[in-house]
Scaffold this motif. Sequence first.
Motif, PDB file in Angstrom:
ATOM      1  N   UNK A  51      10.026  -3.987  -3.361  1.00  0.00           N
ATOM      2  CA  UNK A  51      10.331  -3.726  -1.955  1.00  0.00           C
ATOM      3  C   UNK A  51      11.829  -3.751  -1.670  1.00  0.00           C
ATOM      4  N   UNK A  52      12.635  -4.009  -2.700  1.00  0.00           N
ATOM      5  CA  UNK A  52      14.085  -4.017  -2.528  1.00  0.00           C
ATOM      6  C   UNK A  52      14.577  -5.145  -1.648  1.00  0.00           C
ATOM      7  N   UNK A  53      13.931  -6.290  -1.732  1.00  0.00           N
ATOM      8  CA  UNK A  53      14.317  -7.431  -0.899  1.00  0.00           C
ATOM      9  C   UNK A  53      15.346  -8.289  -1.626  1.00  0.00           C
ATOM     10  N   UNK A  54      16.175  -9.013  -0.868  1.00  0.00           N
ATOM     11  CA  UNK A  54      17.151  -9.893  -1.514  1.00  0.00           C
ATOM     12  C   UNK A  54      16.450 -11.055  -2.212  1.00  0.00           C
ATOM     13  N   UNK A  55      17.158 -11.716  -3.109  1.00  0.00           N
ATOM     14  CA  UNK A  55      16.606 -12.864  -3.824  1.00  0.00           C
ATOM     15  C   UNK A  55      16.212 -13.938  -2.832  1.00  0.00           C
ATOM     16  N   UNK A  56      15.075 -14.533  -3.076  1.00  0.00           N
ATOM     17  CA  UNK A  56      14.630 -15.623  -2.219  1.00  0.00           C
ATOM     18  C   UNK A  56      15.203 -16.930  -2.728  1.00  0.00           C
ATOM     19  N   UNK A  57      15.392 -17.852  -1.832  1.00  0.00           N
ATOM     20  CA  UNK A  57      15.979 -19.136  -2.200  1.00  0.00           C
ATOM     21  C   UNK A  57      15.200 -20.231  -1.523  1.00  0.00           C
ATOM     22  N   UNK A  58      14.633 -21.189  -2.215  1.00  0.00           N
ATOM     23  CA  UNK A  58      14.661 -21.265  -3.675  1.00  0.00           C
ATOM     24  C   UNK A  58      13.511 -20.464  -4.270  1.00  0.00           C
ATOM     25  N   UNK A  59      13.726 -19.962  -5.465  1.00  0.00           N
ATOM     26  CA  UNK A  59      12.646 -19.294  -6.185  1.00  0.00           C
ATOM     27  C   UNK A  59      11.672 -20.346  -6.675  1.00  0.00           C
ATOM     28  N   UNK A  60      10.388 -20.047  -6.664  1.00  0.00           N
ATOM     29  CA  UNK A  60       9.413 -21.007  -7.223  1.00  0.00           C
ATOM     30  C   UNK A  60       9.744 -21.262  -8.704  1.00  0.00           C
ATOM     31  N   UNK A  61       9.391 -22.425  -9.183  1.00  0.00           N
ATOM     32  CA  UNK A  61       9.665 -22.797 -10.567  1.00  0.00           C
ATOM     33  C   UNK A  61       9.096 -21.763 -11.522  1.00  0.00           C
ATOM     34  N   UNK A  62       9.873 -21.389 -12.515  1.00  0.00           N
ATOM     35  CA  UNK A  62       9.389 -20.475 -13.539  1.00  0.00           C
ATOM     36  C   UNK A  62       9.564 -19.008 -13.196  1.00  0.00           C
ATOM     37  N   UNK A  63      10.080 -18.696 -12.013  1.00  0.00           N
ATOM     38  CA  UNK A  63      10.280 -17.302 -11.634  1.00  0.00           C
ATOM     39  C   UNK A  63      11.765 -16.993 -11.763  1.00  0.00           C
ATOM     40  N   UNK A  64      12.095 -16.058 -12.617  1.00  0.00           N
ATOM     41  CA  UNK A  64      13.480 -15.676 -12.838  1.00  0.00           C
ATOM     42  C   UNK A  64      13.802 -14.459 -11.972  1.00  0.00           C
ATOM     43  N   UNK A  65      14.939 -14.502 -11.311  1.00  0.00           N
ATOM     44  CA  UNK A  65      15.348 -13.361 -10.493  1.00  0.00           C
ATOM     45  C   UNK A  65      16.537 -12.676 -11.158  1.00  0.00           C
ATOM     46  N   UNK A  83       0.855  -1.211   0.000  1.00  0.00           N
ATOM     47  CA  UNK A  83       0.000   0.000   0.000  1.00  0.00           C
ATOM     48  C   UNK A  83       0.880   1.247   0.000  1.00  0.00           C
ATOM     49  N   UNK A  84       1.895   1.263   0.858  1.00  0.00           N
ATOM     50  CA  UNK A  84       2.775   2.433   0.978  1.00  0.00           C
ATOM     51  C   UNK A  84       3.520   2.731  -0.319  1.00  0.00           C
ATOM     52  N   UNK A  85       3.807   1.701  -1.106  1.00  0.00           N
ATOM     53  CA  UNK A  85       4.558   1.893  -2.351  1.00  0.00           C
ATOM     54  C   UNK A  85       3.656   2.016  -3.575  1.00  0.00           C
ATOM     55  N   UNK A  86       2.353   2.199  -3.339  1.00  0.00           N
ATOM     56  CA  UNK A  86       1.438   2.487  -4.427  1.00  0.00           C
ATOM     57  C   UNK A  86       1.100   1.308  -5.320  1.00  0.00           C
ATOM     58  N   UNK A  87       1.260   0.087  -4.806  1.00  0.00           N
ATOM     59  CA  UNK A  87       0.890  -1.091  -5.592  1.00  0.00           C
ATOM     60  C   UNK A  87      -0.547  -1.484  -5.287  1.00  0.00           C
ATOM     61  N   UNK A  88      -0.912  -1.424  -4.015  1.00  0.00           N
ATOM     62  CA  UNK A  88      -2.260  -1.805  -3.591  1.00  0.00           C
ATOM     63  C   UNK A  88      -3.058  -0.580  -3.169  1.00  0.00           C
ATOM     64  N   UNK A  89      -4.358  -0.636  -3.388  1.00  0.00           N
ATOM     65  CA  UNK A  89      -5.277   0.442  -3.027  1.00  0.00           C
ATOM     66  C   UNK A  89      -5.392   0.489  -1.495  1.00  0.00           C
ATOM     67  N   UNK A  90      -5.201   1.677  -0.879  1.00  0.00           N
ATOM     68  CA  UNK A  90      -5.148   1.754   0.577  1.00  0.00           C
ATOM     69  C   UNK A  90      -6.493   1.839   1.300  1.00  0.00           C
ATOM     70  N   UNK A  91      -7.557   2.274   0.614  1.00  0.00           N
ATOM     71  CA  UNK A  91      -8.818   2.536   1.327  1.00  0.00           C
ATOM     72  C   UNK A  91     -10.015   2.072   0.515  1.00  0.00           C
ATOM     73  N   UNK A  92     -11.131   1.987   1.201  1.00  0.00           N
ATOM     74  CA  UNK A  92     -12.399   1.737   0.532  1.00  0.00           C
ATOM     75  C   UNK A  92     -12.673   0.264   0.297  1.00  0.00           C
ATOM     76  N   UNK A  93     -13.682   0.014  -0.510  1.00  0.00           N
ATOM     77  CA  UNK A  93     -14.133  -1.351  -0.761  1.00  0.00           C
ATOM     78  C   UNK A  93     -13.073  -2.182  -1.475  1.00  0.00           C
ATOM     79  N   UNK A  94     -12.188  -1.531  -2.225  1.00  0.00           N
ATOM     80  CA  UNK A  94     -11.151  -2.248  -2.974  1.00  0.00           C
ATOM     81  C   UNK A  94      -9.805  -2.252  -2.245  1.00  0.00           C
TER      82      UNK A  94
END
Length: 139
Positions: free
Chosen positions: A123-137, A66-77
């Motif tokens: 969010x500037x997070x480090x690479x996760x290990x292991x990445x789910x199949x099909x997700x390229x980092x 929400x803080x980074x403007x990806x998700x709607x912060x208020x209301x029904x949505x």
Amino acid sequence: TLTRAEILTMALNAEQERLALEAENKELAPKAEAFDSFLDATGKYGVGAVAKMLGTSQNKLFRELRNRGVLIPKGAMRNTPYQQYMHHFEVLPHEFERSNGEIGCSYTTYVQPSGIDFIRKRLGLPTIDPLPAGVEAAQ
């Protein structure tokens, strides 16, 4: 023709192989079950599961998005993505009954596989290990 000893040896080898496969299955079954718990039936991830993958909690992940403007912060949505990020998510509506008997509608946000790395980068997070199949980092 096979001798009795050869037949018994073949049967013994087959039984040893069966026991080895059974032991391997017992070892892998919990891992597969744990992975399946992250995915819903359509291959999307619950926000809580993605939060665990990224080393945070569901509430913190919602707040950051929400803080980074990806998700709607208020209301029904609230906690659903803005249109430009929708391709990384899926939003499913569901009806519920209010205490006064009226029918209301709420929304649940799911993360597409592509959304995991999108969120990680956003969010500037480090690479996760292991990445789910099909997700390229991108490192």
